[in-house]
Design a protein around this motif. Structure first.
Motif, short mmCIF file in Angstrom:
data_model
loop_
_atom_site.label_atom_id
_atom_site.label_comp_id
_atom_site.label_asym_id
_atom_site.label_seq_id
_atom_site.Cartn_x
_atom_site.Cartn_y
_atom_site.Cartn_z
N UNK A 1 0.83 -1.21 0.00
CA UNK A 1 0.00 0.00 0.00
C UNK A 1 0.87 1.25 0.00
N UNK A 2 0.21 2.38 -0.28
CA UNK A 2 0.84 3.69 -0.14
C UNK A 2 -0.07 4.57 0.71
N UNK B 1 3.02 9.36 -0.91
CA UNK B 1 2.79 9.89 -2.26
C UNK B 1 3.31 11.32 -2.37
N UNK B 2 3.04 12.12 -1.35
CA UNK B 2 3.49 13.51 -1.33
C UNK B 2 5.02 13.59 -1.36
N UNK C 1 -9.87 4.77 9.81
CA UNK C 1 -8.84 4.18 8.96
C UNK C 1 -9.40 3.82 7.59
N UNK C 2 -8.62 4.17 6.56
CA UNK C 2 -8.92 3.77 5.19
C UNK C 2 -7.89 2.74 4.75
N UNK C 3 -8.35 1.71 4.06
CA UNK C 3 -7.44 0.74 3.42
C UNK C 3 -8.19 0.25 2.20
N UNK D 1 -4.61 2.00 -0.96
CA UNK D 1 -4.35 3.31 -0.33
C UNK D 1 -4.67 3.19 1.15
N UNK D 2 -3.70 3.59 1.98
CA UNK D 2 -3.88 3.54 3.43
C UNK D 2 -3.87 4.96 3.99
N UNK D 3 -4.80 5.25 4.87
CA UNK D 3 -4.83 6.58 5.46
C UNK D 3 -5.68 6.62 6.71
#
Length: 286
Positions: free
Chosen positions: A15-16, A21-22, A143-145, A156-158
Motif C-alpha cells: 500500500x501507499x 505519495x506527497x 482508517x482507510x485501506x 491506499x492507506x490513510x
C-alpha cells in the motif's frame, strides 16, 4: 488500464499513504532513501510532540465532548522533560542548525506551548458549534485501506482525523476534517491553494465516499488550523477545500502516478524541495 507488476512495492508494502505519495511527488530520491533504503530522517521535535498531544485531546473531545487540560499539560511536560526541549544543549543545537539554513531560531519555553494548547482547546467547542451547527461525531481517527482504481493490487492507506455530521440552516452534510497545527498567521495563499496539500482531503473524500456509497455533494472537506502563540479567539481557523469529482480524480491520478514511478524506480531529483537531501545526502543533488 491496469498498472502491471502486481505484488509488493519496492518499499516492501502492498500500500501507499498520502504522506508517501506527497514525498515521492516532491522528491523521488528522498522517497527512496526513507521508504526503500529505510534511512529515517525522523528527529524528535516539540512541534511534532505538541501536535500529537493536541490531536489526541481533540480526538477524545469528539468521542466524549470533554477536554482534560490537566492531562494535556502533563503529556506536554513529560515530552519536554524526556527530550530536553528547554535545555541549553537543545537550544544551541537548534540555533546552529537554523543559522546553517539561513534563518533565526526562536525558542518557545514549555509554558508557551501549554498556553497554546489551552487557547486552542478552550476555543474548540464554540468553534465547532459556530461552523457546523448541530453536529455529532461519526468517527474520530477513521482508517482507510482501499482499492485504487486503475491499479493492479496496491491499496491506499490513510487515517481521517475526524468525520462529523453537521446540520446547519436546515442542511445536513458530512464533513471530513484534518487538524493542522500552524503558526500564528496560519497558512498563506500559496499553501491554501496548493493542490498537493489539498490532495490529502481529496483522496480521503474520494475513498470514503466510495466506501460508504455516499454522493460527493453530500460531503464537504476542511483543514482546521490550530494556531500556536495566538489568543484563544483567534486560535482556530477553518480552511475549506473544494472537492468535486474532477479534483478527486486528479488526486487519484496522483496516487497512480506515484505507484507507477515507485515501481519503475524513477529517481528524479528535486533539490529545491528536498530538505532531507540537502542536509543529509547532498551528493545526488549536485
Amino acid at each position: 488500464m491496469l498498472i502491471e507488476n502486481q505484488g509488493l512495492l519496492p518499499t516492501g508494502k502492498p500500500h501507499v499513504s498520502f504522506s508517501e505519495v506527497k514525498m515521492w511527488k516532491e522528491c523521488p530520491w528522498r522517497h527512496k532513501l526513507v521508504h526503500i533504503d529505510k534511512l529515517s530522517d525522523f528527529e524528535a521535535s516539540p512541534h511534532l510532540d505538541y501536535g500529537t498531544i493536541v490531536h489526541e485531546a481533540i480526538e477524545n473531545f469528539l468521542k466524549t465532548k470533554k477536554i482534560d487540560l490537566e492531562e494535556v499539560y502533563a503529556q506536554i511536560e513529560n515530552a519536554w522533560k524526556e527530550n530536553g526541549y528547554d535545555t541549553d544543549e537543545y537550544i544551541e543545537k537548534q540555533t546552529a542548525s537554523a543559522k546553517k539554513q539561513g534563518w533565526k531560531y526562536r525558542h518557545n519555553q514549555l509554558d508557551t506551548w501549554k498556553e497554546s494548547a489551552k487557547n486552542c482547546l478552550d476555543r474548540l467547542p464554540s468553534f465547532m458549534d459556530e461552523n457546523f451547527g448541530n453536529w455529532k461525531t461519526i468517527e474520530a481517527e477513521h482508517q482507510l485501506y482501499e482499492e485504487i482504481q486503475g491499479v493492479a493490487g496496491e491499496k491506499f492507506k490513510g487515517f481521517i482525523d475526524a468525520i462529523i455530521l453537521s446540520e446547519k440552516e436546515g442542511k445536513k452534510k458530512a464533513w471530513i476534517i484534518d487538524w493542522k497545527t500552524a503558526s500564528p498567521r496560519g497558512w498563506n495563499r500559496q499553501k491554501r491553494q496548493d493542490f498537493l496539500m489539498q490532495a490529502q482531503l481529496l483522496l480521503y473524500k474520494s475513498f470514503w465516499s466510495e466506501k460508504m456509497m455516499l454522493r460527493s455533494k453530500d460531503i464537504s472537506c476542511a483543514f482546521v488550523l490550530l494556531k500556536k502563540n495566538t489568543p484563544s479567539n483567534k486560535s482556530i481557523e477553518i480552511v475549506n477545500v473544494s472537492a468535486g469529482p474532477v479534483l478527486m480524480e486528479r488526486s487519484q491520478k496522483l496516487v497512480r502516478s506515484a505507484i507507477k514511478g515507485i515501481k519503475a524506480g524513477l529517481l528524479m531529483k528535486n533539490r529545491e524541495s528536498c530538505k532531507f537531501c540537502e542536509f543529509k545526502d547532498t551528493e545526488h543533488c549536485t
